[in-house]
Design an enzyme around this catalytic site. Structure first.
Site, short mmCIF file in Angstrom:
data_model
loop_
_atom_site.label_atom_id
_atom_site.label_comp_id
_atom_site.label_asym_id
_atom_site.label_seq_id
_atom_site.Cartn_x
_atom_site.Cartn_y
_atom_site.Cartn_z
N GLY A 1 1.29 -1.57 4.34
CA GLY A 1 1.68 -0.21 3.95
C GLY A 1 2.61 0.46 4.94
O GLY A 1 3.81 0.60 4.70
N HIS A 2 2.05 0.83 6.09
CA HIS A 2 2.77 1.72 7.00
C HIS A 2 4.13 1.19 7.42
O HIS A 2 5.13 1.93 7.38
CB HIS A 2 1.89 1.98 8.25
CG HIS A 2 2.49 2.98 9.16
ND1 HIS A 2 3.24 2.62 10.26
CD2 HIS A 2 2.49 4.33 9.13
CE1 HIS A 2 3.65 3.71 10.87
NE2 HIS A 2 3.21 4.76 10.21
N ASN B 1 0.86 -1.18 0.00
CA ASN B 1 0.00 0.00 0.00
C ASN B 1 0.91 1.24 0.00
O ASN B 1 1.73 1.41 0.91
CB ASN B 1 -0.87 -0.05 1.26
CG ASN B 1 -1.81 1.13 1.37
OD1 ASN B 1 -1.41 2.26 1.11
ND2 ASN B 1 -3.04 0.89 1.75
N HIS C 1 -3.50 -5.03 7.64
CA HIS C 1 -3.64 -3.89 8.54
C HIS C 1 -2.77 -4.05 9.77
O HIS C 1 -2.93 -5.01 10.53
CB HIS C 1 -5.09 -3.62 8.99
CG HIS C 1 -5.30 -2.16 9.24
ND1 HIS C 1 -4.81 -1.51 10.35
CD2 HIS C 1 -5.90 -1.19 8.49
CE1 HIS C 1 -5.11 -0.24 10.27
NE2 HIS C 1 -5.77 -0.01 9.16
N HIS D 1 -5.66 3.62 -1.45
CA HIS D 1 -7.00 3.91 -0.93
C HIS D 1 -7.35 5.33 -1.39
O HIS D 1 -6.76 6.30 -0.92
CB HIS D 1 -6.95 3.82 0.61
CG HIS D 1 -8.28 4.00 1.26
ND1 HIS D 1 -8.47 3.83 2.61
CD2 HIS D 1 -9.52 4.33 0.75
CE1 HIS D 1 -9.75 4.06 2.91
NE2 HIS D 1 -10.39 4.37 1.80
N HIS E 1 1.05 6.07 2.01
CA HIS E 1 1.84 6.96 2.86
C HIS E 1 2.88 7.76 2.09
O HIS E 1 3.36 8.78 2.58
CB HIS E 1 2.48 6.17 4.00
CG HIS E 1 1.44 5.69 4.96
ND1 HIS E 1 0.67 6.56 5.70
CD2 HIS E 1 1.01 4.45 5.26
CE1 HIS E 1 -0.18 5.86 6.42
NE2 HIS E 1 -0.01 4.58 6.17
N1 PXP Z 1 -5.73 -3.26 4.33
C1 PXP Z 1 -6.66 -2.29 4.45
C2 PXP Z 1 -8.07 -2.61 4.09
C3 PXP Z 1 -6.32 -1.00 4.88
O1 PXP Z 1 -7.25 -0.06 5.01
C4 PXP Z 1 -4.97 -0.72 5.15
C5 PXP Z 1 -4.56 0.68 5.58
O2 PXP Z 1 -4.68 1.54 4.53
C6 PXP Z 1 -4.03 -1.75 5.02
C7 PXP Z 1 -4.45 -3.02 4.63
C8 PXP Z 1 -2.59 -1.54 5.29
O3 PXP Z 1 -2.42 -1.28 6.64
P1 PXP Z 1 -1.00 -0.79 7.16
O4 PXP Z 1 -0.72 0.51 6.54
O5 PXP Z 1 -1.19 -0.73 8.64
O6 PXP Z 1 -0.02 -1.85 6.75
#
Ligand code: PXP
Length: 389
Positions: A365-366, A159, A343, A195, A162
């Site tokens: 992502g993060h 993702n 997530h 997103h 960021h």
């Molecule tokens: N999956 C979904 C549905 C999300 O909303 C997010 C955050 O945008 C992620 C995965 C990725 O989460 P993280 O950034 O904590 O890895």
């Protein structure tokens, strides 16, 4: 709860993965067509099993497994759905496993299958032909239990929101999530996730339009089910969309979709996407009700929310959350849904989730972007991939 599990094996060594043992017992119930039946499973030590062996079977000394069936005779508890009790001595199991060159858990699995078959009426002591019948059934069940469901390696979808967050902090054109996506793909990511929020706080329409042209792997558009974004998705044609709940004030997606509470509405969105050839994933908490509703609504995928697992305060809580994810993934997989998860996953908690063979892909992502600031994006992606083997 079909498996009433107790671990009264108090020694620290060998350590037993209780969740794995309990899950095996639950899968046995499903595999033999009795998902609603109950059984009790006790992990004991030599002393405890020897006492049970003596008082119930008039036999001296410990044994590896005992089964007390409630499905036969005048007191049959089938009406109550209770199959009976299985007791396993972890000490004997560990000694036998070492001698046979097996892992403790594979041997516990064998003993569990053996005890389970006794509960449901198999008895190798009755006759030669009964011994063969029981042996064959044991082999069949063990094969099912150890069958790997995911044949390919788990995939990483990165993702890149960021990267856009940093760009928007200055209102300039750098750093560019489109370029970041290319670096992630070169490093081995097999998907890019963005997103597009209603408030456009990070990813912009321009990013998605360009990504649609440049992403070589798979573009997954995460979105709330609002008419404006639905129309945008239908126009852009991402490779898939993931529907998430979206609140203006949240820092990041806070929980899974309440699919059960809006099945009709979501089904309509899914139908529109499917008509345009776009498969839909629903982001759900690891909750049986939501998985069932996602299946009913016609989703192709579910993405299981790993946020509570990732945020767990201690090991015990994390284990509990892990169990919920493992069984939700299992349930979704068995229902014919394709299963992703994500997530809050990071470099410490991802390995365990990646080892679940019901999950196809992780969306992260993060953690990757945070590490990328220190070590570079290419290395951050490769390090994450290294943990997912
Ligand atoms: N999956 C979904 C549905 C999300 O909303 C997010 C955050 O945008 C992620 C995965 C990725 O989460 P993280 O950034 O904590 O890895």
């Amino acid at each position: 709860m079909p498996v009433l599990f107790r671990n009264e094996f108090w020694s620290q060594l060998p350590r037993v993965n209780e969740a794995l043992v309990r899950r095996t017992a639950e899968r046995l119930l499903v595999l033999t067509g009795m998902p609603d039946a109950e059984l009790s499973l006790l992990l004991a030590d030599d002393k405890q099993i020897a006492e049970l062996n003596s008082s119930w079977r008039r036999k001296n000394g410990p044994t590896n497994v005992l089964a007390f069936s409630l499905t036969e005779g005048p007191d049959s508890a089938m009406a109550l759905n209770m199959l009976g009790d299985i007791v396993i001595s972890v000490e004997i199991a560990a000694r036998e496993a070492e001698k046979a060159g097996l892992s403790l858990h594979s041997h516990l699995q064998e003993l569990l299958v053996h005890g389970f078959l006794h509960l449901i009426g198999y008895d190798h002591e009755k006759s030669g032909s009964e011994a063969v019948r029981m042996h064959n059934k044991e082999r069949e069940l063990l094969q099912e239990l150890t069958k790997k469901r995911r044949e390919k390696m788990i995939k990483l979808a990165v993702n890149v929101d960021h990267v856009a967050t940093l760009r928007e902090a200055r209102g300039t054109s750098e750093p560019d999530p489109v370029l970041a996506a290319g670096i992630c793909e070169l490093a081995g990511a097999e998907g890019i996730v963005v997103h597009l929020r209603e408030d456009r706080r990070h990813i912009q329409d321009r990013d998605v339009r360009l990504l649609r042209q440049t992403v070589k792997t798979k573009l997954n558009l995460e979105m709330g089910a609002t008419e404006e974004i639905i129309k945008f998705a239908l126009d852009i044609q991402p490779d898939m969309v993931t529907l998430v709940p979206e609140k203006r004030k949240e820092l990041t997606t806070e929980g899974g979709l309440n699919v059960a509470g809006q099945k009709k509405k979501l089904k309509m969105v899914i139908d529109r996407m499917n008509d345009a050839g776009i498969p839909v994933s629903l982001f759900v908490d690891p909750d049986s009700r939501q998985i069932g509703a996602a299946k009913d609504a016609g989703a192709t995928f579910v993405e299981i929310h790993t946020g509570r697992y990732s945020d767990a305060a201690g090991e015990e809580e994390r284990d509990q959350e892990f169990e919920l994810i493992a069984s939700a993934a299992e349930e979704a997989y068995e229902a014919g849904l394709r299963v992703n998860a994500g997530h809050g996953l990071n470099y410490f908690n991802t390995g365990r989730i990646a080892a679940l063979d019901t999950i196809e892909e992780l969306s992260i992502g993060h953690a990757i972007m945070a590490r990328a600031i220190m070590v570079g994006l290419d290395q951050a992606v490769r390090e994450m991939l290294g943990l997912m083997i």
